[in-house]
Design an enzyme around this catalytic site. Structure first.
Site, PDB file in Angstrom:
ATOM      1  CE  LYS A   1      -3.841   1.871   2.834  1.00 26.92           C
ATOM      2  NZ  LYS A   1      -4.669   1.564   4.037  1.00 26.92           N
TER       3      LYS A   1
ATOM      4  CB  SER B   1      -8.056   3.277   3.184  1.00 32.09           C
ATOM      5  OG  SER B   1      -7.174   2.698   4.143  1.00 32.09           O
TER       6      SER B   1
ATOM      7  CB  SER C   1      -8.305  -0.002   5.958  1.00 26.09           C
ATOM      8  OG  SER C   1      -8.990   1.192   6.213  1.00 26.09           O
TER       9      SER C   1
END
Length: 439
Positions: free
Chosen positions: A65, A137, A161
């Site tokens: 990420k 996210s 997330s």
């Protein structure tokens, strides 16, 4: 309820490959990352190939990420320009590299990791249906694993997330207990809730990765725990979601696990987690409230958090230990694992959670993290694993929540579930033609 099978084509687990098969898979992932990953707006950076390293994960292609300091690019934190200060490379990246894994890219994410739907500036697409949200996210991380562009991906989880995008994209994801894995070299959102997370196509692959990441060996349990079905969570879920997840629980009910039902959803913990998340996020990113490069919706969300007093934040944090102990005592006991859906609703359409749309429904946006965020407040480990498909062909996730230190046990349960089912590893329907047309 019978699950819909939208695709019969499958993507292999890393643990099922060996030798030349793994070498070919690494090269295939690099090609897919450049083509399918870009097409789905899930890639922030693609890193050059490096010499192979030996180790237990030799050659395993993974992405991070874009909030992890990788030493190869400056993280954007999901924003239009790089946001990260000069940070030393995240230690979890070092652990994977030392084990021989190959970092092939950085995955897109929502701005400041503060958007559960996955709608972000990149317009990332769900590989099952482009009109459905991919979850956030850790959006790009889940998309890339689901699409065969990598075998594993690093993410973060502050209120769900990794588990929400795992549900939406049909992959497995582990959120360890609070503080279990160091978060050095990463962005902070709400420090009292932030945890590391990791995705893979299967629980078997997560079980391969976990000892390297945690430094803890896996050991088979002498006795399987009770599966505690949180009845009130199922009662408040959409009927189709509840039926699909109950069907998956039935697969575990073969004598190896005792299935019990009881109410016990921690409503008070859920109220407190919103206070902590909003207050800490606004304080952590106060300087960005007036930044025109940050989205209007996010700036409003951060501004709202400043209205929460320090006293209210302190009170919410002070209640945590007692509420954790209460949940463990009343729901988990000495040998229990809580079971509930990851999401209480079907994966929403993009326009339902887009504030700019006339179809925007704030209740839907709120519901996305309804069953995940309280786990961060309590600091417990949780795992999301595919449980079937809804009538629209979208994957549905089951969530397992355990006592502190039970990550290996959660993985063991999920591995057994996937040995008896075929819901994981399917090629997502919206990209099936891209996979089929590969040379």
């Amino acid at each position: 309820m019978t699950s819909v099978a939208p695709s019969i084509a499958r993507l292999p687990d890393w643990s099922s490959l060996s030798g030349l098969g793994r070498t070919a898979a690494l090269e295939q992932c690099r090609r897919r990352l450049a083509h399918i990953g870009r097409m789905l707006h899930a890639v922030e950076h693609i890193y050059p190939a490096e010499a192979a390293r030996q180790g237990p994960l030799s050659g395993l292609p993974y992405v991070a990420k874009d909030m992890f300091a990788t030493g190869q690019s400056r993280p954007s934190w999901g924003c239009s320009t790089p946001q990260a200060p000069a940070l030393p490379r995240a230690s979890v990246i070092d652990r994977l590299d030392q084990a021989g894994a190959s970092l092939i890219g950085a995955a897109t994410m929502t701005e400041l990791a503060y958007e559960p739907s996955g709608i972000g500036r990149r317009g990332a697409l769900n590989p099952w249906r482009f009109d459905r949200v991919p979850g956030g996210s850790s959006t790009g991380s889940a998309i890339l694993v689901a699409s065969g562009c990598c075998f594993a991906a690093l993410g973060s989880d502050t209120g769900g997330s990794v588990r929400m995008p795992a549900h939406c994209c049909g992959v497995a994801a582990l959120k360890p207990g609070y503080g279990k894995i160091p978060l050095d070299g990463t962005m902070r959102l709400a420090p009292s809730l932030d945890t590391f997370g990791i995705f893979a196509r299967s629980a078997a692959d997560l079980a391969l990765l976990w000892p390297v990441i945690s430094g803890e060996p896996l050991a088979a349990s002498e006795k399987f725990p009770r599966a505690v079905v949180l009845r009130d969570a199922f009662d408040s879920s959409d009927a189709e979601i509840a039926a699909i997840v109950r069907g998956a629980i039935g697969v575990l009910d073969d004598g190896s696990m005792t299935i019990v039902e009881q109410s016990g959803f921690p409503e008070e913990a859920d109220r407190h987690v919103l206070t902590v998340m909003q207050a800490e996020a606004s304080r952590e990113h106060r300087q960005r409230i007036d930044d025109p490069d940050i989205g209007v919706t996010l700036r409003k969300r951060l501004s709202k958090g400043l209205s929460i007093s320090d006293q209210d934040l302190t009170s919410a944090l002070a209640a945590r230990d007692a509420l954790r102990d209460q949940f463990i005592l009343s729901c988990l006991g000495e040998d229990g694992v809580a079971v509930l859906p990851v999401l209480p609703i079907r994966t929403p359409r993009v326009n339902e959670v887009d504030p700019a749309s006339q179809h925007f429904n704030p209740r839907v946006l709120y519901a996305l993290s309804r069953f995940t965020r309280f786990v961060n407040y309590l600091g417990l480990p949780a795992l999301a694993v595919p449980a079937g498909f809804d009538s629209g062909g979208m994957p549905v996730g089951l969530q397992l929540i355990g006592r502190p230190g039970s990550e290996a046990l959660l993985l063991e349960i999920a591995v057994q579930l996937q040995q008896r089912t075929d819901w994981h590893g399917r090629v997502p329907s919206a990209i099936a033609s891209e996979i089929a047309d590969e040379p």
